[in-house]
Design a protein around this motif. Structure first.
Motif, mmCIF file in Angstrom:
data_model
loop_
_atom_site.group_PDB
_atom_site.id
_atom_site.type_symbol
_atom_site.label_atom_id
_atom_site.label_comp_id
_atom_site.label_asym_id
_atom_site.label_seq_id
_atom_site.Cartn_x
_atom_site.Cartn_y
_atom_site.Cartn_z
ATOM 1 N N ARG A 4 0.810 -1.186 -0.029
ATOM 2 C CA ARG A 4 -0.037 0.091 -0.032
ATOM 3 C C ARG A 4 0.893 1.349 0.001
ATOM 4 N NH1 ARG A 4 -2.361 0.064 5.433
ATOM 5 N NH2 ARG A 4 -0.495 -1.449 5.695
ATOM 6 N N ILE A 5 0.440 2.260 -0.619
ATOM 7 C CA ILE A 5 0.945 3.643 -0.678
ATOM 8 C C ILE A 5 0.137 4.593 -0.140
ATOM 9 C CG2 ILE A 5 2.113 5.434 -1.991
ATOM 10 C CD1 ILE A 5 2.584 3.385 -4.055
ATOM 11 N N VAL A 6 0.622 5.409 0.964
ATOM 12 C CA VAL A 6 -0.266 6.588 1.379
ATOM 13 C C VAL A 6 0.331 7.884 1.179
ATOM 14 C CG1 VAL A 6 1.109 6.630 3.707
ATOM 15 C CG2 VAL A 6 -1.234 7.395 3.572
ATOM 16 N N PHE A 7 -0.398 8.847 0.566
ATOM 17 C CA PHE A 7 0.194 10.101 0.306
ATOM 18 C C PHE A 7 -1.242 10.998 0.252
ATOM 19 C CE2 PHE A 7 -2.581 7.848 -2.942
ATOM 20 C CZ PHE A 7 -3.295 8.864 -3.721
ATOM 21 N N SER A 8 -0.552 12.309 0.046
ATOM 22 C CA SER A 8 -1.496 13.455 0.190
ATOM 23 C C SER A 8 -1.751 13.803 -1.135
ATOM 24 C CB SER A 8 -1.096 14.452 1.115
ATOM 25 O OG SER A 8 0.101 14.869 0.772
ATOM 26 N N PHE A 9 -3.143 14.540 -1.348
ATOM 27 C CA PHE A 9 -3.530 15.195 -2.785
ATOM 28 C C PHE A 9 -4.363 16.259 -2.819
ATOM 29 C CE2 PHE A 9 -6.476 14.816 -6.063
ATOM 30 C CZ PHE A 9 -5.721 15.255 -7.340
ATOM 31 N N ALA A 40 -3.294 0.734 -3.418
ATOM 32 C CA ALA A 40 -2.620 -0.337 -3.546
ATOM 33 C C ALA A 40 -1.587 -0.139 -4.622
ATOM 34 C CB ALA A 40 -3.338 -1.598 -4.110
ATOM 35 N N VAL A 41 -0.267 -0.960 -4.398
ATOM 36 C CA VAL A 41 0.842 -0.501 -5.385
ATOM 37 C C VAL A 41 0.476 -0.954 -6.908
ATOM 38 C CG1 VAL A 41 2.451 -0.638 -3.815
ATOM 39 C CG2 VAL A 41 1.608 -2.966 -5.009
ATOM 40 N N ASP A 42 -0.608 -1.781 -7.165
ATOM 41 C CA ASP A 42 -0.929 -2.056 -8.603
ATOM 42 C C ASP A 42 -2.031 -0.846 -9.071
ATOM 43 O OD1 ASP A 42 -3.235 -2.756 -6.966
ATOM 44 O OD2 ASP A 42 -3.319 -4.720 -7.786
ATOM 45 N N GLY A 43 -2.434 0.034 -8.119
ATOM 46 C CA GLY A 43 -3.378 1.101 -8.506
ATOM 47 C C GLY A 43 -4.687 0.837 -8.280
ATOM 48 N N SER A 44 -4.885 -0.175 -7.558
ATOM 49 C CA SER A 44 -6.572 -0.456 -7.139
ATOM 50 C C SER A 44 -6.505 -0.065 -5.883
ATOM 51 C CB SER A 44 -6.639 -2.172 -7.390
ATOM 52 O OG SER A 44 -5.723 -2.825 -6.467
ATOM 53 N N GLY A 45 -7.887 0.009 -5.502
ATOM 54 C CA GLY A 45 -8.512 0.115 -3.859
ATOM 55 C C GLY A 45 -8.045 1.556 -3.500
ATOM 56 N N LEU A 46 -8.036 2.542 -4.352
ATOM 57 C CA LEU A 46 -7.943 3.955 -3.965
ATOM 58 C C LEU A 46 -9.172 4.472 -2.879
ATOM 59 C CD1 LEU A 46 -6.537 6.909 -4.323
ATOM 60 C CD2 LEU A 46 -8.002 7.267 -5.983
ATOM 61 N N ARG A 47 -8.736 4.751 -1.888
ATOM 62 C CA ARG A 47 -9.465 5.469 -0.987
ATOM 63 C C ARG A 47 -9.046 6.482 -0.049
ATOM 64 N NH1 ARG A 47 -9.713 1.488 4.412
ATOM 65 N NH2 ARG A 47 -7.507 1.226 4.829
ATOM 66 N N GLN A 48 -10.136 7.573 0.256
ATOM 67 C CA GLN A 48 -9.612 8.819 0.683
ATOM 68 C C GLN A 48 -10.040 8.171 2.465
ATOM 69 O OE1 GLN A 48 -11.855 12.166 -0.520
ATOM 70 N NE2 GLN A 48 -11.445 13.343 1.214
ATOM 71 N N LEU A 49 -8.951 8.858 3.087
ATOM 72 C CA LEU A 49 -8.469 8.818 4.609
ATOM 73 C C LEU A 49 -9.030 9.923 5.471
ATOM 74 C CD1 LEU A 49 -5.350 6.667 4.776
ATOM 75 C CD2 LEU A 49 -7.906 5.801 4.567
ATOM 76 N N THR A 50 -8.845 11.159 4.931
ATOM 77 C CA THR A 50 -9.155 12.462 5.472
ATOM 78 C C THR A 50 -9.995 13.030 4.956
ATOM 79 O OG1 THR A 50 -7.313 13.505 5.016
ATOM 80 C CG2 THR A 50 -7.031 12.227 6.938
ATOM 81 N N SER A 51 -10.963 14.129 5.389
ATOM 82 C CA SER A 51 -11.763 14.834 5.020
ATOM 83 C C SER A 51 -11.837 16.369 5.800
ATOM 84 C CB SER A 51 -12.987 14.291 4.605
ATOM 85 O OG SER A 51 -13.741 13.847 5.959
#
Length: 565
Positions: A4-9, A40-51
């Motif tokens: 998994r990769i965690v990032f801000s955008f 996920a590292v394969d580009g799947s499962g994108l989800r937003q953790l903060t709002s």
């Protein structure tokens, strides 16, 4: 686990960057704010953790499965920004949450920004903290650490050294006590030489630093930086993944005429001798923050030091306040004064004016706690309030002031060795338990000055009205020194008189102000022992103690003047 990769955008806004329609905090669409996401590292499962209408940035995974990050949820501003900056909160401090975004909570109560959290080899969170209480605003964004539950904030390296200005993007070296970081400028993007620091050598000395790449510290030593490094990932003490720019580092002010190129940074492998091997460059976009995509053995999970159901207070023990105070005779320090620092909640520098130094913070005297004969003190502190301590003599004058802040989490119990003792020291071995540990912890005694925000007009002016204005008022004020309370230039006439350099005359060759004060961004790095820049060193107090006309100040009056100074 390399899955998994965690990032801000944040999406780029449609308006031009130099638009005069500046956003205001907690307004507008939520997609105009940085949020934290996971993928996920394969580009799947994108989800937003903060709002929410806050900026959440720079996330990193914690050994316990949580995520640390910096956020504007502290709701404060830096003290030096002008009217051309955004009105949105722009002071970032440490926060954490669970892996799914739940249980989001604040870790740090610092009043200005913190940056680049990363986990140390021993499980603490390393980060850069901007720490400028009563000192230079530029030179103090250096390494701190805190436990993942927010307890025990510690200055790791550089909190009392003028260079480099910023120790940014710190990462621990595998299998080493050394930490890699980028020596950056205060007034530029993060970029500069790659350095290694060994805090065990010294908590402030340049002896602890090894520059892996050549070149000066930006701004601290030179503003001509023809190339720079950023975002290191140490593989060992000998090899590093880095981003590197062949273009000159552009400083604040220059960036409007010639910004840093969009494609300045590329990815490289670097060795300790300075050899670079290009890994990847993009013709249009800069590439930064290389991270090896491989499972890693995580650092240890530090056990929580806080009770699950905690009171809104914590407990602190000072083992021996004289450790760090030089040759001060034992028995000279009678109390510790507890001073709360408030975050800045207005978005333009010096609005409102706090003092002649400029860009200062408001504060409150919470009160005092006793110091025992052996120098120990044990007391309760309100949790989630940044505070500093002052070591007071029998007259309530500060012998030394802490020019930083600390804070406690609810239910936290912590201790320190002394007052500005060496950071690598430990409590001296004795046969007896500190006297303060033989009784319950002291509650803060507010006294007549404590428990409310400090104000000159309420605290000091009444003393001047009682004793001084009969001679020092109006156009015929003695020696031209008016000590009345009418408004003047955003302050009062007495405040301006006491903090202004005196005119030099044959009878008064000294132009020293009656009360010590500093212009903003003074270059004093550590507080002098002995209160030289406080009440003990003020010309006003020396004059009053020696006897001035027939003025007879009470102990309360002198303590009020001393507390202000």
């Amino acid at each position: 686990d390399a899955r998994r990769i965690v990032f801000s955008f944040v999406a780029c806004p449609p308006r031009p960057h130099n638009s005069t329609q500046l956003p205001v905090n907690e307004q507008g669409e939520e997609n105009a704010y940085f949020h934290i996401y996971e993928i996920a590292v394969d580009g799947s499962g994108l989800r937003q953790l903060t709002s929410g209408r806050y900026d959440d940035m720079m996330p990193c995974h914690l050994p316990d499965g949580g995520i640390a990050f910096v956020s504007t949820r502290r709701r404060s501003y830096s003290r030096c920004f002008g009217p051309n900056f955004s009105q949105r909160w722009h002071s970032y401090t440490l926060h954490r949450m669970n892996a799914d975004g739940s249980d989001l909570r604040i870790l740090s109560l610092n009043d200005v920004s913190e940056w680049f959290p990363a986990v140390s080899n021993t499980g603490e969170i390393l980060f850069a903290r901007w720490d400028y209480i009563d000192r230079d605003a530029v030179t103090h964004q250096n390494l701190w650490s805190v436990r993942p539950d927010g307890s025990n904030p510690i200055a790791v390296w550089g909190n009392a050294t003028p260079k480099p200005h910023c120790a940014f993007q710190a990462k621990p070296v595998p299998g080493s006590r050394k930490i890699a970081f980028i020596a950056s400028a205060h007034h530029a993007i993060t970029g500069g030489p790659l350095c290694l620091v060994d805090p065990a050598v010294d908590p402030n000395s340049q002896d602890a630093i090894a520059r892996i790449t050549p070149g000066p510290y930006p701004e601290a030593e030179n503003e001509n930086i023809p190339e720079y490094y950023a975002s290191p990932w140490p593989l060992s003490e000998q090899h590093f993944l880095v981003s590197y720019s062949r273009d000159r580092l552009v400083f604040e002010g220059e960036h409007l005429q010639k910004p840093n190129p969009d494609n300045a940074l590329g990815l490289y492998l670097l060795d300790a001798a300075g050899n670079r091997e290009l890994l990847y460059r993009d013709a249009r976009l800069g590439c930064a923050s290389p991270i090896p995509l491989r499972p890693q053995t995580p650092p240890p999970v530090l056990p929580g030091a806080l009770p699950p159901i905690a009171p809104p207070v914590g407990e602190m023990l000072v083992t021996d306040v004289y450790q760090g105070l030089g040759d001060l005779p034992r028995g000279a320090i009678k109390e510790l004064r507890i001073v709360q620092i408030f975050p800045k909640t207005t978005w333009i520098a010096d609005a409102p004016r706090i003092g002649v130094a400029g860009e200062e913070n408001t504060r409150a005297i919470l009160g005092v706690v006793p110091v025992e004969a052996d120098g120990s003190a044990r007391f309760l502190l309100p949790a989630h309030k940044p505070v500093l301590f002052q070591a007071l003599d029998q007259d309530g004058f500060a012998y030394r002031t802490m020019r930083s802040t600390t804070y406690l989490q609810p239910g936290e119990q912590t201790s320190c060795v002394g007052c500005h003792e060496h950071r690598m020291s430990a409590p001296a071995k004795t046969r007896s338990v500190p006297l303060a540990m033989r009784r319950p912890p002291s509650a803060i005694e507010p006294g007549e000055l404590g428990g409310r925000p400090f104000g000159y007009v309420q605290t000091v002016q009444p003393v001047l009205d009682r004793h001084c204005v009969k001679c020092h008022s109006g156009p015929e004020a003695k020696k031209g020194l008016a000590l009345t309370g009418e408004p003047l230039n955003g302050f009062t006439r007495s405040y301006v008189s006491l903090t202004t350099e005196a005119p030099k005359t044959p009878k008064t060759p000294s132009t020293e102000p009656l009360v010590p004060r500093f212009v903003k961004r003074n270059q004093i790095q550590m507080t002098p022992v002995g209160g030289a820049h406080g009440a003990l060193g003020s010309r006003l107090i020396r004059m009053l103690r020696a006897g001035h006309q027939e003025v007879k100040l009470s102990d309360s009056d002198l303590r009020r003047l001393a507390a202000w100074i």
